[in-house]
Design an enzyme around this catalytic site. Sequence first.
Site, PDB file in Angstrom:
ATOM      1  N   LYS C 211      62.289 -41.867  11.223  1.00 50.84           N
ATOM      2  CA  LYS C 211      61.564 -42.470  10.107  1.00 50.84           C
ATOM      3  C   LYS C 211      62.472 -43.514   9.474  1.00 50.84           C
ATOM      4  O   LYS C 211      63.409 -43.190   8.740  1.00 50.84           O
ATOM      5  CB  LYS C 211      61.199 -41.426   9.052  1.00 50.84           C
ATOM      6  CG  LYS C 211      60.158 -41.986   8.052  1.00 50.84           C
ATOM      7  CD  LYS C 211      60.220 -41.333   6.704  1.00 50.84           C
ATOM      8  CE  LYS C 211      61.113 -42.054   5.737  1.00 50.84           C
ATOM      9  NZ  LYS C 211      60.875 -43.468   5.447  1.00 50.84           N
ATOM     10  N   GLU C 214      61.175 -47.370   4.401  1.00 44.59           N
ATOM     11  CA  GLU C 214      59.929 -48.124   4.236  1.00 44.59           C
ATOM     12  C   GLU C 214      60.221 -49.533   3.727  1.00 44.59           C
ATOM     13  O   GLU C 214      59.362 -50.389   3.741  1.00 44.59           O
ATOM     14  CB  GLU C 214      58.979 -47.393   3.281  1.00 44.59           C
ATOM     15  CG  GLU C 214      59.434 -47.309   1.831  1.00 44.59           C
ATOM     16  CD  GLU C 214      60.417 -46.176   1.568  1.00 44.59           C
ATOM     17  OE1 GLU C 214      60.919 -45.564   2.535  1.00 44.59           O
ATOM     18  OE2 GLU C 214      60.702 -45.917   0.385  1.00 44.59           O
ATOM     19  N   LYS C 215      61.464 -49.787   3.295  1.00 42.47           N
ATOM     20  CA  LYS C 215      61.791 -51.112   2.757  1.00 42.47           C
ATOM     21  C   LYS C 215      62.216 -52.096   3.837  1.00 42.47           C
ATOM     22  O   LYS C 215      62.130 -53.307   3.653  1.00 42.47           O
ATOM     23  CB  LYS C 215      62.906 -50.996   1.709  1.00 42.47           C
ATOM     24  CG  LYS C 215      62.480 -50.157   0.503  1.00 42.47           C
ATOM     25  CD  LYS C 215      63.443 -50.350  -0.654  1.00 42.47           C
ATOM     26  CE  LYS C 215      62.992 -49.550  -1.869  1.00 42.47           C
ATOM     27  NZ  LYS C 215      63.044 -48.087  -1.648  1.00 42.47           N
ATOM     28  N   SER C 264      70.060 -40.895  -0.769  1.00 43.66           N
ATOM     29  CA  SER C 264      70.461 -40.523  -2.129  1.00 43.66           C
ATOM     30  C   SER C 264      70.690 -39.024  -2.258  1.00 43.66           C
ATOM     31  O   SER C 264      70.222 -38.231  -1.449  1.00 43.66           O
ATOM     32  CB  SER C 264      69.361 -40.932  -3.110  1.00 43.66           C
ATOM     33  OG  SER C 264      68.257 -40.054  -2.958  1.00 43.66           O
ATOM     34  N   CYS C 319      77.302 -46.861   0.556  1.00 40.74           N
ATOM     35  CA  CYS C 319      77.770 -45.562   0.059  1.00 40.74           C
ATOM     36  C   CYS C 319      79.298 -45.571  -0.013  1.00 40.74           C
ATOM     37  O   CYS C 319      79.895 -44.777  -0.718  1.00 40.74           O
ATOM     38  CB  CYS C 319      77.273 -44.425   0.938  1.00 40.74           C
ATOM     39  SG  CYS C 319      77.757 -44.564   2.640  1.00 40.74           S
TER      40      CYS C 319
END
Lengths: 444, 444, 444, 444
Positions: C211, C214-215, C264, C319
Site C-alpha cells: 500500500k 496516498e500522497k 508516524s 525520520c
Amino acid sequence: MLRLSIRRASTTTLTPKMFALKNNSLSTATEQSLRHSDPPKVPNLIGGSFLNSQSSEFIDVINPATQQVVSQIPLTKDEEFKAAVSAAKQAFPSWRNTPITTRQRVMLKLQELIRRDMDKLAMNITTEQGKTLKDAQGDVFRGLEVVEHASGMASLQMGEFASNVSHGIDTYSIREPLGVCAGICPFNFPAMIPLWMFPVAVTCGNTFVLKPSEKDPGASMMLAELAMEAGLPSGVLNIVHGTHDIVNAICDDEDIKAISFVGSNTAGMHIYARASAKGKRVQSNMGAKNHGIVMPDASVDATLNALVAAGFGAAGQRCMALSTVVFVGDATEWKNELVKRAKSLKVNAGTEPDADLGPVISKQAKDRVCRLIQSGVENGAKLLLDGRDIVVPGYEQGNFVGPTILSGVTEDMECYKEEIFGPVLLCMQADSLEEAINIVNRNK
Amino acid sequence: MLRLSIRRASTTTLTPKMFALKNNSLSTATEQSLRHSDPPKVPNLIGGSFLNSQSSEFIDVINPATQQVVSQIPLTKDEEFKAAVSAAKQAFPSWRNTPITTRQRVMLKLQELIRRDMDKLAMNITTEQGKTLKDAQGDVFRGLEVVEHASGMASLQMGEFASNVSHGIDTYSIREPLGVCAGICPFNFPAMIPLWMFPVAVTCGNTFVLKPSEKDPGASMMLAELAMEAGLPSGVLNIVHGTHDIVNAICDDEDIKAISFVGSNTAGMHIYARASAKGKRVQSNMGAKNHGIVMPDASVDATLNALVAAGFGAAGQRCMALSTVVFVGDATEWKNELVKRAKSLKVNAGTEPDADLGPVISKQAKDRVCRLIQSGVENGAKLLLDGRDIVVPGYEQGNFVGPTILSGVTEDMECYKEEIFGPVLLCMQADSLEEAINIVNRNK
Amino acid sequence: MLRLSIRRASTTTLTPKMFALKNNSLSTATEQSLRHSDPPKVPNLIGGSFLNSQSSEFIDVINPATQQVVSQIPLTKDEEFKAAVSAAKQAFPSWRNTPITTRQRVMLKLQELIRRDMDKLAMNITTEQGKTLKDAQGDVFRGLEVVEHASGMASLQMGEFASNVSHGIDTYSIREPLGVCAGICPFNFPAMIPLWMFPVAVTCGNTFVLKPSEKDPGASMMLAELAMEAGLPSGVLNIVHGTHDIVNAICDDEDIKAISFVGSNTAGMHIYARASAKGKRVQSNMGAKNHGIVMPDASVDATLNALVAAGFGAAGQRCMALSTVVFVGDATEWKNELVKRAKSLKVNAGTEPDADLGPVISKQAKDRVCRLIQSGVENGAKLLLDGRDIVVPGYEQGNFVGPTILSGVTEDMECYKEEIFGPVLLCMQADSLEEAINIVNRNK
Amino acid sequence: MLRLSIRRASTTTLTPKMFALKNNSLSTATEQSLRHSDPPKVPNLIGGSFLNSQSSEFIDVINPATQQVVSQIPLTKDEEFKAAVSAAKQAFPSWRNTPITTRQRVMLKLQELIRRDMDKLAMNITTEQGKTLKDAQGDVFRGLEVVEHASGMASLQMGEFASNVSHGIDTYSIREPLGVCAGICPFNFPAMIPLWMFPVAVTCGNTFVLKPSEKDPGASMMLAELAMEAGLPSGVLNIVHGTHDIVNAICDDEDIKAISFVGSNTAGMHIYARASAKGKRVQSNMGAKNHGIVMPDASVDATLNALVAAGFGAAGQRCMALSTVVFVGDATEWKNELVKRAKSLKVNAGTEPDADLGPVISKQAKDRVCRLIQSGVENGAKLLLDGRDIVVPGYEQGNFVGPTILSGVTEDMECYKEEIFGPVLLCMQADSLEEAINIVNRNK
C-alpha cells in the site's frame, strides 16, 4: 524425596545461601513437623532475595502420584510483582555494561553447578510433575544444553563490521539487550523450559522476570539458587508466582520489553495479542498435533519402538509427543504388534525404578484425557488398548492413565481435533502416501 | 566461428575498445587474408592495455575438431610479466580503498554483459576447446553464477563486531584484501575457472594477474574486455600468456601474495610447494578419480542416465567426471544396457547441433587416452565398447574418442591408477556395499 | 513533468506493457486534453494486472509546488483488496518453490532497470512529493541499494548445518518465507521505502501486497512495472491504494502473515497492536526527534555544513532529519553563522535546477509547521530565522516553508515535544557535554 | 617453587594420574634427594601415556632468575616421534566421530580445571620463564579464554545449508577436521600459546601433536594432564620434546595435515616453506617491530603509562611489545618523564611480590639485548636509561636487564632493524603525523 522447606515467615528475607542451606539440611524431625503442619510456601525471588509473599491466597503444588501437597505458591500481590520488575529494571544498566565475557563465565559456572545437582533437580521434578526419574534427568539435560550454548554467547552476539562502505564510512551493527524480559512457563518441562529462557536472555545482557508453572515451581527455584551461586548479580533474575493475573500483569507492564511463552494455544494467543498491544516483542510457542506416517516398507521393529516412545513417553505430555499415526496400506496390520508393545510398558510412580510412564499432571488432566478417549469411542473409533482404569499399587490416588490406542479415528472426531496431552495414540488409515500427507496438512 | 583477429603489430597498443571492435567487425575479406597469412596473436593485458608481446616464441591455439590454428599465444617475456605484476601492484591502493559497494557494482554490470555475450563466449569455447555449444554455455553459466555471487560481496566480506568484550574495549575484525593475487587456469573450463578466480578476488579489493590455459585463452580475453566495459579500472585485472616459465615466475614473484590454481596433480603439487616456499597463500585444486557405486536396488533408468552423463559428458574432461563405477552384486548385469546407451551418444564437432561429445583437447591427449585403454586391455580388462577408432565425417582430423567402457578392471591396472581425462568408463565389481566403499577409499 | 496517464476505463485491464507505454508516449495533445478533463486514476495491481478500482471514492494526488492534481487514487473496495491478497496467496506456493537463484536473478535485472529509469523515477517523485530532483535521485538510489542487496539473498538466506551433533544425528536450519506479506508506506520517501520492503520480501520467497502512500503512489507504480519487466511472476507483487480502511484491512486479514510499516508514531502503534492481535509479525518503524550535540572544539565549518544539511535537507521531512541541536558552552555563538548559511539556501520547486529545498507535502503539513513555530515563539523561544512567509515566484501556491531557526528552546515547549517534520531547527544550550547528553536522553 | 619431579626411570610408563600425584605430593626428603641428584626428566605424552624418552641427549630447562636446572627435556628419538604421530592418527577416526557436544564438554571441564590450578600453572611459568607471577597468571588467563571459546565450538563449526538452490537440489557445507595437526610453541607464553593451539584443534575433531618450547615445557605438561583429567581420550593430544630435528620431522611427516607455529621470523619462514612443500596447511605467526606514535596533544599521563607498560611489560618478550615510539613535534619533551617512570619499575625475580619485570629467558638472550643496545650507542643513539648492569640482590646470577631507553634512533641502525625482544624502548622523532606514519610504514 526432596521437598521445599521454607517456613511461613511473613517478612523474613532468605538469602540464597540460607535458602539453599535449609533446603538441604533440615533434620528429619523438622521435616516431620512440617509435614504435619502447613506445607512449605515457595518464596518469590526479588532483587536477589527470596521473599515470602504477603498474599493471603495460595495454591497447592501436588504430587500427582500421591496427591500429597508438596508446597504452596502464592498468588503474588501486584506490588510484589512491581517490585520484581523494578529490581530487574534497576539491575539492567550495570548488567548490560558488564563485559560479555564476564556474563558468559556465570553460565560456564552454572552448567557446572547444574551437573553437580542433577539428581536433586530430577527428584524434585518427579515429585512435582510425576515423570520418571530418567525422564526428569532428560528434562534437566535438555535445559543444561542451553546453558552450555549460552556459555558461547560472545560469538553468537557479535554484530557485523563493514569498512569503507562509502568513502570514509565504516558501518557496524551491535546486538543489544532489550532490557527487562519475562518468561511464562508450562508444567510439562519444569527445568528445560526455564533454562530455554533465562540463560540466553541474561547472558545477552537482559534482566529477567520468570513465572514458573504454578504446578511445579520447584525446579525453577533450585535453578535460580544455582544461578546466584554461579555469580548472577542480584536483580538480574527474579521469580514471581501466580496464575492468570500475573500473566496479564506481565503482558501489560510498561517496563517489560519482551516475553517468551511456552504453553497452550489459548494462553499463547491471548498473550501474543495482549502483550503486542503494549508494543512488546512476544515469542509464543504453542501446542501441536504431531502426526507420524508409517509406510508398509518401513523397518517394523524400529518403527514400532519409535511409535511407542514418541506416543507414550513422558505420559504424552510433550508438545513434541506423537499423538496420531497414519498407517499407509498394509502397515495398518502392525497395530496388533503395536498394542502388544504398548501393553508391556510399566505404569508407576516416577520414583519407582521400573516406571516407564508416570501419572499425568492433575486429576483434571486425567478427567480430560478420559473424556476425549470416551468421545472417540462414542464417535466410532475402536479402542484397541484402554488405559483409563489402571490402578497402580501403592499409588492408588495417582492420576495414572495407561497407554491407550484408538484406531479407525477420523478427522471429524473431537479426540482428533483436540490436543489430548496424555498417553493416547490415535491410529488412522490411508491408501497412499499422498493421501496420508493430505491428512496431515489438513490438520490445523 | 569466432576468431581472435589481432594483427601482428609489434608495438601497437590496442585499447580494449579497439580490441573489441576488431574482434567483432572484421570484414570477410580481412578474415580471409588473415586466414591465409599468420594466425592472430593474442595480446597480454597489462595496466588496462592489450599489448602484443615482444617475445619471439609463440604457441598455436588449435581447434581440436579441425586442427586449424585459431590464434597464437606468446611465451611472454619476463619484463612483460613484471610489468603486469607492477600494474597490479600500482592499481591496488586505490582499488582497495574504493568502496565495496562500488566494486560490487562492477560485478552487477559484468553479469549483465556476460549474459549479453553468452553466445559469443560459447562459440569461442567450442572453437578452442572442442566441447559442444551446450556444454560451452554451461561452462559460461557456471562462471556467471560466481559473478552473481561476487555482486553480494559486501555481505560476505563483513567482519565481526563485539562491543564491550572487556571494560571499555570493543573489538572488530576486518576482512582485508591481500594485494596482488594470481590465477593459473586449466584448459577444460576456459570460462568457468577464470570466473571462479578474478571476480571474487577483485571484488574483495585485490588486484589480479591471470594466466589462462595456453590451449584456449580466448574466453579469458573476452571476459577481461567485458570486465573493463563493466568499469573495472585499468590494472586491476591483468593477463599474461605462457607456459611453465610464467607459472614459475608467478610462484616466485615477491609482489604476488596469493595464487589460485586449478589443474593437474603434478602441476598443483609443484605450485603449492614452490609458491609456499616464498610465503604465499596457495589454493591448489587438483585432479580426482571419481567413483560411483551402483546398488542392485537402484532405479535402473535414472542410474544409467546419470552414469552416461557423468562418464562421457564434456568428453570426460572434467575434474568431477565419473571415471569408475563399482557395480554391487547383480547390478553388474546392467552393463549391457549401459553399453547400449553409451553407443547412442553422438560424437561430433561441438559446433554441430547434434553433438553429444566433442573431441578431446589435443592429439597428445587422444594418444594418452588410447594408450591407457590399450594398457587396460592388455592387463586383462574387457573392452565392452571401444571409441578409439571413431571417424567423424567432415572432421576427420579431429581428436575424437568415442565413449569407451572397460569392465573387469582391477585396482592394480594402470588405467585405474592414472586419471584418464577422456570419455572412458571403468567398471568394477563388488559383492557388497562395504567392499565397494573399501575399493573407493583405497584409491588415492 | 512526468504524469501518470491512465484514462478512466472502468473495467479495462491494462497490462504492464500497456501501462508503461501510455505512461511514456502520450502525445502532447492527449496530455492537454487529460489536463483539462479528469486527472488520471491510478490503478491497483492485482494478480499481474493493472486494474482500475470500481470504487466511487477517489483522493487527489497533488503536486505540492503547484497544487495541480497529478492523479487520483481510489479508496479501494474491500473485494478488490481481498482479490489482491488472494492473488498473492495463490502465487505463493509456486514462487516459494522457485529456486533462490532464479528469484535473485529477478533482482539482478530489476536493479539494472531501475538504473535505466532513474531520471523518470526522480521526476515522478519531485512532481508528487516536492523534493528536489537531486534528493529524488537519492531517494531512488537508497532503495536501489536494497535491490542490489537482495540480489545476494542466497547467501543471506542460508540456514546452518551441524553434523553429528549426537550419534548419527545431523541438524540443519532453513530460513523459510512466511507467505503473504504486506507493506504500508509513508509519503516522505516514495521510492526508497517501497524498495526497502518488497524486494527483500519477494526474493526470500514471500509474495507481497503493497500500500503506497496516498500522497505519492507514482514511484511505487513505476517500480512495480519494472519488477514485472524484470520477470517477477504475476501475483507475487500486488498494489492496493487507500487510506485507513485499507490499513485496517491489512492488519485484520487472516492470509497476511507479516507487515512492514514505516510512518508516524500514532499509526505505527495502532498497526503494531492491531496486527499483532491477529497473530501477525509486525515491523513498525516510527518517528524520532533527532538531536545533535555541538562541542566548542568541533570544526566550525564541517559542523555548520552538517547542521544545515541535516536540518533543512528534504525540507526536514526525514525520520533521520536533525531537528534539535544542543550547543555546549561557547559553541552557542556559532548560531549567527548558522543563520547566515541557512539563509543562503534556495527555496524553490524541486524541478528547478537551483532548488536546495522544495515545498512540504501538503497545505495541512505547512499549517502544522507554522503553528508549531508560532507556539515556540509564544513560549519564549527566539526566532533567529523565519521561513513561514516565503513566496516562491512562479510557484505562489506551493506549500513552501523556508529554513527556520528557533533558539532558546526548552524541554517543556510544544515545538520541542512534537515532531515538526519541516525545515525547522531548534537550538538549545548546555554547559557541559554531560548536561547535553542528559537533555537528549530525557527526550522520549 | 613447583618442580617437575619425574625420576629417571628408563622405561616406566607414568599414567597421568601417577604423574599428577608425584608432581604434587613428593615429600620434602625426596625433593631434597632429587635436588642433589639429577634434575627430573620431562616425559613425552604418547597415546595417553607419559613416557620417558630413550634418548641419550637431554637439554636443561633453566630458571632464568637463578640458573637452577629445573628439569631436562629429551631430544626425542625419531621412533618416539613417529609413535606420537601414529597415536594421534589412530585416535582420529573415533574422535572425529564423537559428537561435537561431547567434545565441547571436555573443554567445559578443562576450563574449570585450569581455573582450579591457576596458581600452580603460574608458579611453574615464573620458575621456567622468569616473568612475574602476575604476568604468569595473565599468560594462563589469555589461554583460558581460548578454552572458553572452544567450549562453544558447535556454533562455530556449523556449516551452511541452502535449500532448493536449483529444482530439487539442496546444498550444505560441513566444516570437517583435517586429521593429525601439530603445534610448535615459543618460550615467551608457555601456557597461552599451547592453549591457542590444541583446544581449538581437538574440539574441532582433530588430534594433536604438541612441541612445547624446550625452554619452558612445564606448563604444557600440566595442561595436558588437565586435558586428560577433563576427559580427553588417549592419543587425542600428544606431546614431544626437542629442538630443530623435531620441528623438521613435524614439517616432513606425511600423516600431519596442518601446523600452527608461533615464534621467530627465521623459524617461521623455514617451517612455512618446508611444511608447505609437503602439501601441509601452515599457520605461521611471526615477530613484529611494533611502533607507537605519540602526538603532542595526547594525554601525557595516560600515554606515558601505556608506553611503560607496553615497552617493558614481560621484559619486552612479547610479540606485541612496543619496541619503538615516534614522538611527533613537542611530544619529544616527554622523554624525561618517561625515563623517570621507567626508572621506578622494580626489577626482581618473578616470584618476588614487588617485581615489575623479571629476567629475560637466557644468558644468550641477555647478551643479544646488551649487544644491540651497545650497537645503538655506537651508531649515535643516546642512552637515556641503561639497564644492562643491573644487579638483583639474591638473584645475582639471573639474566636481568633493566628498562633501557635509547633516543635519537634512526632507521639505519641495527638496533632498529632487529627485533630486540627485551625491555628496550627506542625513541624516534618526527615533525608531523604524516612523517611518523611514513616511518612506521617503511619498517618491514
